[in-house]
Motif scaffolding. Structure first.
Motif, PDB file in Angstrom:
ATOM      1  N   VAL A 192       0.807  -1.154   0.141  1.00  0.00           N
ATOM      2  CA  VAL A 192      -0.074  -0.097   0.000  1.00  0.00           C
ATOM      3  C   VAL A 192       0.877   1.267  -0.004  1.00  0.00           C
ATOM      4  CG1 VAL A 192      -1.632   1.170   1.206  1.00  0.00           C
ATOM      5  CG2 VAL A 192      -1.802  -1.130   1.311  1.00  0.00           C
ATOM      6  N   GLY A 193       0.780   1.883  -1.130  1.00  0.00           N
ATOM      7  CA  GLY A 193       1.395   3.181  -1.321  1.00  0.00           C
ATOM      8  C   GLY A 193       0.288   4.181  -1.532  1.00  0.00           C
ATOM      9  N   LYS A 194       1.049   5.379  -1.744  1.00  0.00           N
ATOM     10  CA  LYS A 194      -0.046   6.538  -1.746  1.00  0.00           C
ATOM     11  C   LYS A 194      -1.038   6.417  -2.945  1.00  0.00           C
ATOM     12  CE  LYS A 194      -0.655  11.548  -2.233  1.00  0.00           C
ATOM     13  NZ  LYS A 194       0.107  12.854  -2.385  1.00  0.00           N
ATOM     14  N   ALA A 195      -0.405   5.658  -4.068  1.00  0.00           N
ATOM     15  CA  ALA A 195      -1.488   5.364  -5.209  1.00  0.00           C
ATOM     16  C   ALA A 195      -2.812   4.486  -4.726  1.00  0.00           C
ATOM     17  CB  ALA A 195      -0.510   5.028  -6.195  1.00  0.00           C
ATOM     18  N   ALA A 196      -2.171   3.432  -4.165  1.00  0.00           N
ATOM     19  CA  ALA A 196      -3.274   2.490  -3.669  1.00  0.00           C
ATOM     20  C   ALA A 196      -4.096   3.121  -2.688  1.00  0.00           C
ATOM     21  CB  ALA A 196      -2.784   1.353  -3.147  1.00  0.00           C
ATOM     22  N   ALA A 197      -3.613   4.054  -1.475  1.00  0.00           N
ATOM     23  CA  ALA A 197      -4.422   4.669  -0.541  1.00  0.00           C
ATOM     24  C   ALA A 197      -5.196   5.746  -1.173  1.00  0.00           C
ATOM     25  CB  ALA A 197      -3.326   5.685   0.085  1.00  0.00           C
ATOM     26  N   MET A 198      -5.046   6.322  -2.471  1.00  0.00           N
ATOM     27  CA  MET A 198      -5.945   7.323  -2.941  1.00  0.00           C
ATOM     28  C   MET A 198      -7.049   6.583  -3.566  1.00  0.00           C
ATOM     29  SD  MET A 198      -3.687  10.008  -5.052  1.00  0.00           S
ATOM     30  CE  MET A 198      -4.416  11.652  -4.866  1.00  0.00           C
ATOM     31  N   LEU A 199      -6.933   5.328  -4.187  1.00  0.00           N
ATOM     32  CA  LEU A 199      -7.953   4.604  -4.660  1.00  0.00           C
ATOM     33  C   LEU A 199      -8.796   4.089  -3.618  1.00  0.00           C
ATOM     34  CD1 LEU A 199      -5.717   2.696  -7.503  1.00  0.00           C
ATOM     35  CD2 LEU A 199      -7.262   4.626  -7.872  1.00  0.00           C
ATOM     36  N   PHE A 200      -8.249   3.533  -2.436  1.00  0.00           N
ATOM     37  CA  PHE A 200      -9.107   3.283  -1.385  1.00  0.00           C
ATOM     38  C   PHE A 200     -10.040   4.432  -0.865  1.00  0.00           C
ATOM     39  CE2 PHE A 200      -5.435   0.284   0.018  1.00  0.00           C
ATOM     40  CZ  PHE A 200      -5.939  -0.750  -1.010  1.00  0.00           C
ATOM     41  N   VAL A 201      -9.558   5.532  -0.761  1.00  0.00           N
ATOM     42  CA  VAL A 201     -10.217   6.815  -0.329  1.00  0.00           C
ATOM     43  C   VAL A 201     -11.388   6.887  -1.430  1.00  0.00           C
ATOM     44  CG1 VAL A 201     -10.325   9.347  -0.124  1.00  0.00           C
ATOM     45  CG2 VAL A 201      -8.370   7.807   1.029  1.00  0.00           C
ATOM     46  N   LYS A 202     -10.936   6.929  -2.800  1.00  0.00           N
ATOM     47  CA  LYS A 202     -12.187   7.238  -3.762  1.00  0.00           C
ATOM     48  C   LYS A 202     -13.058   6.077  -3.555  1.00  0.00           C
ATOM     49  CE  LYS A 202     -12.510   7.321  -8.818  1.00  0.00           C
ATOM     50  NZ  LYS A 202     -13.985   8.000  -8.626  1.00  0.00           N
ATOM     51  N   SER A 203     -12.858   4.751  -3.339  1.00  0.00           N
ATOM     52  CA  SER A 203     -13.566   3.662  -3.450  1.00  0.00           C
ATOM     53  C   SER A 203     -14.678   3.885  -2.048  1.00  0.00           C
ATOM     54  CB  SER A 203     -12.975   2.644  -3.275  1.00  0.00           C
ATOM     55  OG  SER A 203     -12.254   2.347  -4.576  1.00  0.00           O
ATOM     56  N   GLY A 204     -14.402   4.469  -1.185  1.00  0.00           N
ATOM     57  CA  GLY A 204     -14.861   4.457   0.233  1.00  0.00           C
ATOM     58  C   GLY A 204     -14.538   3.343   1.199  1.00  0.00           C
ATOM     59  N   ILE A 205     -13.576   2.862   0.855  1.00  0.00           N
ATOM     60  CA  ILE A 205     -12.908   1.673   1.817  1.00  0.00           C
ATOM     61  C   ILE A 205     -12.900   2.016   3.315  1.00  0.00           C
ATOM     62  CG2 ILE A 205     -11.068   0.334   2.291  1.00  0.00           C
ATOM     63  CD1 ILE A 205     -12.500  -0.578  -0.284  1.00  0.00           C
ATOM     64  N   SER A 206     -13.371   1.472   4.143  1.00  0.00           N
ATOM     65  CA  SER A 206     -13.191   1.936   5.705  1.00  0.00           C
ATOM     66  C   SER A 206     -12.266   1.643   6.494  1.00  0.00           C
ATOM     67  CB  SER A 206     -14.482   1.292   6.230  1.00  0.00           C
ATOM     68  OG  SER A 206     -14.557   0.025   6.203  1.00  0.00           O
ATOM     69  N   GLU A 207     -11.422   0.633   5.887  1.00  0.00           N
ATOM     70  CA  GLU A 207     -10.136   0.140   6.784  1.00  0.00           C
ATOM     71  C   GLU A 207      -8.986  -0.577   5.799  1.00  0.00           C
ATOM     72  OE1 GLU A 207      -9.151  -2.085  11.295  1.00  0.00           O
ATOM     73  OE2 GLU A 207     -11.094  -1.891  10.310  1.00  0.00           O
ATOM     74  N   VAL A 208      -8.056  -0.347   6.209  1.00  0.00           N
ATOM     75  CA  VAL A 208      -7.027  -0.947   5.196  1.00  0.00           C
ATOM     76  C   VAL A 208      -5.590  -1.630   6.178  1.00  0.00           C
ATOM     77  CG1 VAL A 208      -4.989  -0.366   3.709  1.00  0.00           C
ATOM     78  CG2 VAL A 208      -7.135   0.988   3.479  1.00  0.00           C
ATOM     79  N   TYR A 209      -5.241  -2.693   5.692  1.00  0.00           N
ATOM     80  CA  TYR A 209      -4.220  -3.449   6.134  1.00  0.00           C
ATOM     81  C   TYR A 209      -2.797  -3.566   5.139  1.00  0.00           C
ATOM     82  CZ  TYR A 209      -0.698  -6.722   7.643  1.00  0.00           C
ATOM     83  OH  TYR A 209       0.451  -7.581   7.848  1.00  0.00           O
ATOM     84  N   GLY A 210      -1.925  -2.998   5.231  1.00  0.00           N
ATOM     85  CA  GLY A 210      -0.921  -3.405   4.156  1.00  0.00           C
ATOM     86  C   GLY A 210       0.117  -4.215   4.799  1.00  0.00           C
ATOM     87  N   GLU A 211       0.611  -5.163   4.339  1.00  0.00           N
ATOM     88  CA  GLU A 211       1.671  -6.155   4.567  1.00  0.00           C
ATOM     89  C   GLU A 211       2.880  -5.001   4.495  1.00  0.00           C
ATOM     90  OE1 GLU A 211       2.041  -9.724   2.239  1.00  0.00           O
ATOM     91  OE2 GLU A 211       0.567 -10.526   3.592  1.00  0.00           O
ATOM     92  N   VAL A 212       3.006  -4.213   3.419  1.00  0.00           N
ATOM     93  CA  VAL A 212       4.255  -3.372   3.402  1.00  0.00           C
ATOM     94  C   VAL A 212       3.271  -1.919   3.072  1.00  0.00           C
ATOM     95  CG1 VAL A 212       6.348  -2.420   2.286  1.00  0.00           C
ATOM     96  CG2 VAL A 212       5.827  -4.710   2.606  1.00  0.00           C
ATOM     97  N   MET A 213       3.567  -0.853   3.713  1.00  0.00           N
ATOM     98  CA  MET A 213       2.857   0.309   3.632  1.00  0.00           C
ATOM     99  C   MET A 213       3.896   1.497   3.538  1.00  0.00           C
ATOM    100  SD  MET A 213      -0.205   2.097   5.692  1.00  0.00           S
ATOM    101  CE  MET A 213      -1.415   0.721   5.428  1.00  0.00           C
TER     102      MET A 213
END
Length: 142
Positions: A55-76
């Motif tokens: 999970v980098g900033k690119a993935a984080a932006m897509l999660f925000v856009k999608s309305g994801i409520s919680e995220v776990y990244g093995e590597v962040m």
């Protein structure tokens, strides 16, 4: 088990696992391609919990856009973590790293470069979509 615990438990061997109300699904696509496809298909991911390998900033932006409520990244990445925190998305990680490296291991991930100076998730999505198209056509360097 919570949705994030279910997502983490079912990530093994996959690149991403999404869970909501105990129902989960996985994808094996590389990088941000699963999230880009989910957005293109207009999947309603609001309220889902996500476990992702990287999970980098690119993935984080897509999660925000999608309305994801919680995220776990093995590597962040630090930038991904900060972005999720700024948007009040619960997030945890296995390893926090300064930056996400490209597949060759000789520089910054091109998706991370694309969104480095962006803050709006919609602008980020459009920029990432354009960059992926360029990379697929061989126009841009990885």
């Amino acid at each position: 088990m919570t949705d994030i615990e279910i997502a983490k438990a079912n990530l093994n061997g996959h690149s991403i696992c999404l869970c909501k109300d105990g129902e989960w699904f996985t994808d094996n696509g590389r990088g941000i391609s699963p999230m880009m496809r989910f957005l293109a298909e207009r999947l309603d991911l609001r309220g889902y919990s996500v476990a992702d390998v990287i999970v980098g900033k690119a993935a984080a932006m897509l999660f925000v856009k999608s309305g994801i409520s919680e995220v776990y990244g093995e590597v962040m990445s630090e930038a991904g973590y900060a972005y999720l925190q700024e948007h009040e998305i619960l997030c945890t990680y296995g390893t926090l790293t300064e930056k996400i490296i490209n597949r060759k291991g000789d520089g910054i991930c091109p998706m991370e470069q694309t969104v480095a100076e962006l803050d709006n998730p919609e602008e980020g999505y459009k920029a990432l979509k354009e960059r992926m198209t360029q990379l697929q056509k061989g126009v841009a360097h990885v």
